[in-house]
Design a protein around this motif. Sequence first.
Motif, mmCIF file in Angstrom:
data_model
loop_
_atom_site.group_PDB
_atom_site.id
_atom_site.type_symbol
_atom_site.label_atom_id
_atom_site.label_comp_id
_atom_site.label_asym_id
_atom_site.label_seq_id
_atom_site.Cartn_x
_atom_site.Cartn_y
_atom_site.Cartn_z
ATOM 1 N N LEU A 1 -42.861 45.816 36.146
ATOM 2 C CA LEU A 1 -41.858 44.815 35.762
ATOM 3 C C LEU A 1 -40.792 45.434 34.867
ATOM 4 C CD1 LEU A 1 -44.139 41.710 35.086
ATOM 5 C CD2 LEU A 1 -42.620 42.076 37.024
ATOM 6 N N ASN A 2 -41.203 46.329 33.962
ATOM 7 C CA ASN A 2 -40.230 46.971 33.073
ATOM 8 C C ASN A 2 -39.256 47.835 33.846
ATOM 9 O OD1 ASN A 2 -40.970 45.905 30.579
ATOM 10 N ND2 ASN A 2 -42.577 47.435 30.263
ATOM 11 N N VAL A 3 -39.768 48.559 34.866
ATOM 12 C CA VAL A 3 -38.875 49.374 35.694
ATOM 13 C C VAL A 3 -37.863 48.485 36.390
ATOM 14 C CG1 VAL A 3 -38.751 50.823 37.756
ATOM 15 C CG2 VAL A 3 -40.493 51.265 36.039
ATOM 16 N N ASN A 4 -38.314 47.368 36.941
ATOM 17 C CA ASN A 4 -37.413 46.445 37.629
ATOM 18 C C ASN A 4 -36.370 45.882 36.661
ATOM 19 O OD1 ASN A 4 -36.767 44.826 40.098
ATOM 20 N ND2 ASN A 4 -37.232 43.151 38.693
ATOM 21 N N ARG A 5 -36.819 45.533 35.457
ATOM 22 C CA ARG A 5 -35.866 44.994 34.462
ATOM 23 C C ARG A 5 -34.844 46.058 34.061
ATOM 24 N NH1 ARG A 5 -40.892 43.205 31.650
ATOM 25 N NH2 ARG A 5 -41.388 41.098 32.388
ATOM 26 N N LEU A 6 -35.316 47.294 33.893
ATOM 27 C CA LEU A 6 -34.399 48.372 33.521
ATOM 28 C C LEU A 6 -33.359 48.607 34.604
ATOM 29 C CD1 LEU A 6 -36.960 50.894 31.987
ATOM 30 C CD2 LEU A 6 -35.070 49.828 30.752
ATOM 31 N N GLN A 7 -33.787 48.574 35.863
ATOM 32 C CA GLN A 7 -32.861 48.801 36.975
ATOM 33 C C GLN A 7 -31.804 47.711 37.058
ATOM 34 O OE1 GLN A 7 -35.677 49.130 40.226
ATOM 35 N NE2 GLN A 7 -35.486 51.352 40.250
ATOM 36 N N GLU B 1 -31.910 44.026 32.677
ATOM 37 C CA GLU B 1 -32.408 42.773 32.117
ATOM 38 C C GLU B 1 -33.163 42.971 30.802
ATOM 39 O OE1 GLU B 1 -34.731 41.049 35.181
ATOM 40 O OE2 GLU B 1 -33.014 40.629 36.494
ATOM 41 N N ILE B 2 -33.325 44.235 30.362
ATOM 42 C CA ILE B 2 -33.975 44.480 29.074
ATOM 43 C C ILE B 2 -32.893 44.558 27.998
ATOM 44 C CG2 ILE B 2 -35.206 46.210 27.720
ATOM 45 C CD1 ILE B 2 -37.009 46.711 29.996
ATOM 46 N N HIS B 3 -32.923 43.622 27.076
ATOM 47 C CA HIS B 3 -31.949 43.571 25.987
ATOM 48 C C HIS B 3 -32.642 43.897 24.661
ATOM 49 C CE1 HIS B 3 -29.118 41.778 28.785
ATOM 50 N NE2 HIS B 3 -30.060 40.899 29.131
ATOM 51 N N CYS C 1 -32.839 50.500 11.918
ATOM 52 C CA CYS C 1 -32.482 49.246 12.594
ATOM 53 C C CYS C 1 -32.582 49.489 14.091
ATOM 54 C CB CYS C 1 -31.058 48.814 12.225
ATOM 55 S SG CYS C 1 -30.549 47.263 13.027
ATOM 56 N N ALA C 2 -33.605 48.912 14.707
ATOM 57 C CA ALA C 2 -33.843 49.106 16.135
ATOM 58 C C ALA C 2 -34.699 47.962 16.641
ATOM 59 C CB ALA C 2 -34.524 50.453 16.380
ATOM 60 N N SER D 1 -38.010 56.878 28.167
ATOM 61 C CA SER D 1 -36.696 57.528 28.121
ATOM 62 C C SER D 1 -35.571 56.512 28.273
ATOM 63 C CB SER D 1 -36.599 58.593 29.215
ATOM 64 O OG SER D 1 -36.578 58.007 30.496
ATOM 65 N N GLU D 2 -35.765 55.486 29.142
ATOM 66 C CA GLU D 2 -34.733 54.471 29.331
ATOM 67 C C GLU D 2 -34.552 53.629 28.067
ATOM 68 O OE1 GLU D 2 -32.656 53.962 31.975
ATOM 69 O OE2 GLU D 2 -33.457 55.909 32.591
ATOM 70 N N ILE D 3 -35.655 53.327 27.384
ATOM 71 C CA ILE D 3 -35.563 52.553 26.132
ATOM 72 C C ILE D 3 -34.787 53.346 25.089
ATOM 73 C CG2 ILE D 3 -36.918 51.662 24.196
ATOM 74 C CD1 ILE D 3 -39.060 50.863 26.251
ATOM 75 N N ILE D 4 -35.083 54.636 24.960
ATOM 76 C CA ILE D 4 -34.385 55.470 23.971
ATOM 77 C C ILE D 4 -32.907 55.594 24.333
ATOM 78 C CG2 ILE D 4 -34.243 57.777 22.980
ATOM 79 C CD1 ILE D 4 -36.594 56.059 22.008
ATOM 80 N N LYS D 5 -32.583 55.727 25.623
ATOM 81 C CA LYS D 5 -31.182 55.792 26.037
ATOM 82 C C LYS D 5 -30.434 54.529 25.647
ATOM 83 C CE LYS D 5 -31.894 58.858 30.014
ATOM 84 N NZ LYS D 5 -31.888 58.936 31.499
ATOM 85 N N ARG D 6 -31.083 53.362 25.776
ATOM 86 C CA ARG D 6 -30.439 52.095 25.417
ATOM 87 C C ARG D 6 -30.255 51.964 23.901
ATOM 88 N NH1 ARG D 6 -31.830 51.378 30.385
ATOM 89 N NH2 ARG D 6 -31.053 49.655 31.658
ATOM 90 N N HIS D 7 -30.963 52.800 23.134
ATOM 91 C CA HIS D 7 -30.743 52.860 21.686
ATOM 92 C C HIS D 7 -29.710 53.935 21.333
ATOM 93 C CE1 HIS D 7 -34.442 50.444 21.236
ATOM 94 N NE2 HIS D 7 -34.042 50.220 19.999
#
Length: 548
Positions: A387-393, A396-398, A436-437, A517-523
């Motif tokens: 589900l996380n991969v789908n949300r990242l694509q 949808e992950i904010h 702050c994250a 890696s995707e979470i860190i990129k979004r930060h």
Amino acid sequence: MKAVAPMFEALFNQLTHPVAVLKADVPSFTIAAVNEQYKKSLRSTTNNLIGKAAFDVFKPWDSASEKQFDLLRNGLIQAITEKQQVDLPTINFESCVVDGVLAQASWWQIQITPVFSEDGQVDYLMCVNRNVTDQKEVSLLVENASQKEQELLEELQAVNEELASTNEELMATVDELNQSQENLSVLNNDLEQRIIERTAALAASERRYRSILNALPHIAWTSTPEGEINFFNQRWYDYTGMHIEQTLEKNWEDILHPDDLQTGLATYQNIIASQRPGEYEVRKKSINGEYRWHLLRIQPVRNEHGEIEHWVGTSTDIDAIKQLQQQKDDFISIASHELKTPITSLKASLQLIDKMKDNPSKEMLPKLILQSRKSIQRVSTLVEDLLNVNRLQHGEIHLNKTPFILSQLLNSICNPISIMGKQKIYITGNLELMICADEHRIDQVVTNLVNNAVKYAPESAITLNIQEEGSMVRLSVTDEGPGIPENKIPHLFDRYFRVDDAGYQASGLGLGLYISSEIIKRHDGEIGVQSELGKGSTFWFTVPIGAC
């Protein structure tokens, strides 16, 4: 196959002859498709041909034209009835009415080819129209010239018979003959000029044809009716790095993969022998020595008599598609295995609980419940990763950024692991640093890195270090485990990537490090790893300290 349709449409529109495709719905013969050359040949402003009955669009205007249209109509019916190609005799359209507009007078040779459905019925008729006006005009000119020459000879004979009458008549005849010869000379020069111009036009057409092939984004070539390749476009030389002399030597073993060489050449020869279009897949070596999959398509080009004039072939790079297919197959296999293991364990635990439900064992029941929970948690983790991969694509992950002390988050993650496991986990560095994250997402990243270290370095101490670097914080997770092979490191953060049992991500779906890696990129941070075989690994990431 969706990429195939635009290519065939482009080739259809690039054919040098006007082509129309009619439905086999006698007597309407509805127009299904026409190429660009067909529209140009009409010299009409209408573009609304598709879907109209052919003989509603093209109508006779006198008794002579009715015979021409009857000839065309009978040819269409014959192609449907006999289910074979029909070559009509040369047709003269002195003028052609299309939606009330007169088209240019011309001579045409029309080849009608039936297109069959899967059940062998004729669905469509492909009409290839070849404009032979120039040839016909030359033929007529030659006939007129011969007729004039005959007339002159007859006049000359009459003059000879009257030669004895008077010298004045003889001189007049000689003058007339000289004038006729001059006219013949002019006519001959005109014919020679027409031939020169026609030859130049054919040469220009050949250059345009090759220019079109050079403009294609794929490798393309032409070959003789016997299959001897006589032209490659520039894409061939760009891909192989070969020059013309090397190409003419036809050392295909230098290009084709050894496993594809014999079957590829045999398939090519079989297509040539069949005189029908064909396609097949082979691996070709690029200029850098890499073999990549290509889809080869070969199409014959026929003249008005149905004879093959030459072949046209294209080679499309499908290596990326092949890799995606392999990744899909690998993922389905991995996901099936990873889901089956905890489900099987859960099923076994539930079966044992069901057997002892009337007389539960105080020793076994808690163990079975614990095992069931672990299995459910494993399935839940796998589903959550998907589900996380789908949300990242889908974006949808904010992030929900809040201030928190990083060392406190690390303690909450590591304390349960330290209590349950044998590893000693140390947290060092700036223990008072507040960032702050998104605390939940950082928790997810750190948990993944620590779990990997615990799993693959079970006898090693684990150190988490917090280091402030300007406006960024760097968190590293270090173990003294077996390390990771150097050639695997660049792919560790790829989606679905797994290495062998001696390395990271030996089990699971290969999504943990990708999601991290995707979470860190979004930060707006970075993530990486340093590792040496036999000495351990350090996974690290940086994120802005920030201010909420």
